[in-house]
Design an enzyme around this catalytic site. Structure first.
Site, short mmCIF file in Angstrom:
data_model
loop_
_atom_site.label_atom_id
_atom_site.label_comp_id
_atom_site.label_asym_id
_atom_site.label_seq_id
_atom_site.Cartn_x
_atom_site.Cartn_y
_atom_site.Cartn_z
N ARG A 16 8.85 17.66 -4.37
CA ARG A 16 7.62 17.98 -5.12
C ARG A 16 7.19 19.40 -4.78
O ARG A 16 6.41 20.00 -5.49
CB ARG A 16 6.50 17.01 -4.71
CG ARG A 16 6.77 15.55 -5.05
CD ARG A 16 5.79 14.66 -4.33
NE ARG A 16 5.86 14.87 -2.87
CZ ARG A 16 5.00 14.39 -1.99
NH1 ARG A 16 3.99 13.65 -2.40
NH2 ARG A 16 5.14 14.63 -0.71
N ARG A 57 18.92 12.59 9.54
CA ARG A 57 20.16 11.82 9.62
C ARG A 57 21.10 12.04 8.43
O ARG A 57 22.26 12.36 8.61
CB ARG A 57 19.84 10.32 9.66
CG ARG A 57 19.18 9.88 10.91
CD ARG A 57 19.94 8.71 11.54
NE ARG A 57 19.18 8.14 12.64
CZ ARG A 57 19.09 8.69 13.84
NH1 ARG A 57 19.71 9.81 14.10
NH2 ARG A 57 18.37 8.11 14.78
N THR A 111 20.33 0.19 15.22
CA THR A 111 20.30 1.66 15.20
C THR A 111 21.01 2.27 16.41
O THR A 111 20.44 3.10 17.12
CB THR A 111 18.84 2.17 15.16
OG1 THR A 111 18.13 1.57 16.24
CG2 THR A 111 18.16 1.83 13.85
N ARG A 146 4.41 4.31 6.09
CA ARG A 146 4.54 2.88 6.37
C ARG A 146 3.19 2.17 6.50
O ARG A 146 3.13 0.95 6.50
CB ARG A 146 5.38 2.69 7.63
CG ARG A 146 6.84 3.03 7.42
CD ARG A 146 7.55 3.36 8.71
NE ARG A 146 8.90 3.84 8.48
CZ ARG A 146 9.20 5.07 8.06
NH1 ARG A 146 8.24 5.95 7.84
NH2 ARG A 146 10.45 5.42 7.87
N LYS A 166 16.84 1.94 2.25
CA LYS A 166 16.38 0.56 2.34
C LYS A 166 14.86 0.54 2.38
O LYS A 166 14.29 1.50 2.91
CB LYS A 166 16.97 -0.18 3.54
CG LYS A 166 17.03 0.57 4.87
CD LYS A 166 15.81 1.14 5.50
CE LYS A 166 14.68 0.25 5.83
NZ LYS A 166 13.55 1.01 6.49
N1 LIG Z 1 18.31 3.85 6.72
C1 LIG Z 1 17.51 4.19 7.71
O1 LIG Z 1 17.89 4.14 8.88
C2 LIG Z 1 16.11 4.68 7.42
C3 LIG Z 1 15.36 5.27 8.43
C4 LIG Z 1 14.09 5.77 8.12
C5 LIG Z 1 13.58 5.62 6.85
N2 LIG Z 1 14.31 4.99 5.88
C6 LIG Z 1 13.76 4.80 4.53
O2 LIG Z 1 13.70 6.07 3.91
C7 LIG Z 1 12.55 6.16 3.08
C8 LIG Z 1 11.74 7.39 3.49
O3 LIG Z 1 11.34 7.26 4.84
P1 LIG Z 1 10.93 8.56 5.71
O4 LIG Z 1 10.47 8.09 7.02
O5 LIG Z 1 12.03 9.55 5.69
O6 LIG Z 1 9.66 9.07 4.87
P2 LIG Z 1 9.00 10.51 4.70
O7 LIG Z 1 9.48 11.46 5.74
O8 LIG Z 1 7.54 10.29 4.56
O9 LIG Z 1 9.62 11.03 3.33
C9 LIG Z 1 9.33 10.50 2.08
C10 LIG Z 1 9.54 11.62 1.05
O10 LIG Z 1 9.19 11.10 -0.22
C11 LIG Z 1 8.63 12.13 -1.02
N3 LIG Z 1 7.38 11.63 -1.62
C12 LIG Z 1 7.17 11.46 -2.94
N4 LIG Z 1 5.96 11.00 -3.18
C13 LIG Z 1 5.34 10.87 -1.99
C14 LIG Z 1 4.04 10.46 -1.59
N5 LIG Z 1 3.12 10.06 -2.49
N6 LIG Z 1 3.75 10.46 -0.28
C15 LIG Z 1 4.66 10.84 0.62
N7 LIG Z 1 5.91 11.25 0.31
C16 LIG Z 1 6.25 11.27 -0.99
C17 LIG Z 1 8.42 13.34 -0.13
O11 LIG Z 1 9.44 14.27 -0.46
P3 LIG Z 1 9.10 15.67 -1.18
O12 LIG Z 1 7.80 16.14 -0.57
O13 LIG Z 1 10.26 16.49 -0.84
O14 LIG Z 1 8.98 15.40 -2.64
C18 LIG Z 1 8.63 12.82 1.28
O15 LIG Z 1 9.26 13.78 2.10
C19 LIG Z 1 11.80 4.83 3.21
O16 LIG Z 1 12.16 3.98 2.14
C20 LIG Z 1 12.34 4.26 4.52
O17 LIG Z 1 12.35 2.84 4.53
C21 LIG Z 1 15.55 4.54 6.16
#
Ligand SMILES: NC(=O)c1ccc[n+]([C@@H]2O[C@H](COP(=O)([O-])OP(=O)(O)OC[C@H]3O[C@@H](n4cnc5c(N)ncnc54)[C@H](OP(=O)(O)O)[C@@H]3O)[C@@H](O)[C@H]2O)c1
Length: 323
Positions: free
Chosen positions: A34, A15, A251, A161, A93
């Protein structure tokens, strides 16, 4: 505005970065992960210099502002480091996982005159202004109750989550939406009356919950959330002479024309509202705030503090039921 991307997350890929590409006053100048290969792939696709590790991006003089979409428990540390490095921050958020951590960030942003926003994209959809105007015009009479629901189906087992150490749980992930919507439509000063959380004891995270709040003028807010449900994203307002309901409240896709329904004793009316790209508009509003230093910035910080306070109260007061 030169934007640095901290973390190559799913939401950034799906997004935020495609939407950022549509904003003329924004340029992606750095991408940090990372993982070097992931940073390189993001940089190829969305622009900017690839960086391995997050700290180096904060030293980059070509970065004015940071987009942070790390797991929720890491928001505080990296937003704090970004603000200390003099960068504006658009943080996914919820801003942090604890009210004192949120207040530390908002205090620093106020002190340094930096923009710090929590990326609640739904706040940028004009459908909520239409709702608020209808209520203010007395269309459903004196307001008695606000009901809001945000729930999604179960996620893959490895999802962040479900990880307590990363700030998982339904309250922090989806529960914050109905809470923020109650703030938007009922104003500040909401008080918690009761809450219940369904908890996965093995993982140590909540999977669903309900919270009952009351506004200073006595309107009830009944909020429900979870990730054990068929997808549902809606709210309703019930007044002395009628009720109003909005589906896809949190959404709506960019092309979706929202349907707003008003029910009165002997009459129902449906309004088809204009579509809006709320995700793009949230990022564009952040860029404008950085470039113009918008005068409403304190209101964003106040609202983030209020959300964090209410989340903390729900967590403290909730009756816990095993999943
Ligand atoms: N505004 C909205 O509509 C919306 C929608 C979905 C999610 N969110 C928010 O966005 C955030 C991320 O959500 P997501 O679903 O995109 O998560 P995700 O795909 O799991 O991404 C999290 C990123 O954080 C980094 N990271 C650093 N330490 C980590 C660890 N120990 N374990 C896993 N990842 C780690 C990684 O990036 P690297 O590997 O590149 O370092 C990973 O790609 C959350 O706070 C969520 O609430 C917001």
């Amino acid at each position: 505005m030169r934007l640095g991307v901290l973390g190559c997350s799913a939401i950034a890929r799906r997004r935020t970065l495609p939407a950022a590409a549509e904003i003329p006053e924004l340029e992606i100048t750095a991408v940090a992960s990372r993982d070097a290969a992931k940073a390189a792939e993001f940089a190829d696709r969305f622009g900017g210099t690839a960086t391995t590790g997050y700290a180096a991006l904060l030293d980059d003089p070509e970065v004015d502002a940071v987009y942070l979409s790390l797991p929720t428990a890491l928001h505080h540390e990296w937003a704090l480091r970004a603000l200390r490095a003099g960068k504006h921050v658009l943080c996914e958020k919820p801003l942090t996982d604890r009210a004192d951590r949120t207040r530390e960030l908002t205090a620093l942003a106020r002190e340094r005159n930096l923009v710090l926003r929590e990326n609640f994209a739904f706040l940028h959809h004009p459908q909520h202004r239409t709702v608020a105007d209808l209520v203010a015009d007395g269309r459903i009479g004196a307001l008695r109750t606000f009901t809001a629901t945000f729930g999604i189906p179960p996620l893959p087992d490895s999802d962040i989550r479900y990880d307590a150490a990363l700030g998982g749980g339904a309250l922090l992930d989806v529960g914050v939406y109905p809470i923020r919507a109650a703030q938007l439509l009922l104003g500040p000063g909401l008080a918690l009356s009761g809450a219940v959380l369904r908890v996965d004891e093995r993982r140590g995270v909540d999977l669903a919950g309900h919270a009952l709040l009351v506004s200073p003028d006595g309107v009830f807010a009944d909020l429900e959330f979870g990730f054990q449900h068929g997808y549902r994203s809606r709210y309703g307002l019930w007044g002395a002479t009628g009720a109003l309901g909005l589906d896809r409240a949190f959404t709506p896709p960019a092309e979706h024309r929202p349907l707003l329904r008003v029910d009165e004793q002997d009459h129902a009316e449906e309004f088809v509202l204009a579509a809006a790209h709320q995700f793009r508009d949230s990022i564009a509003a952040f860029a404008r705030a950085v470039l113009d230093r918008a005068p409403d910035e304190p209101a964003w910080l106040d609202a983030a503090e209020e959300t964090a306070r209410l989340v903390e109260q729900v967590r403290a007061a909730a009756v816990r039921v095993p999943a």
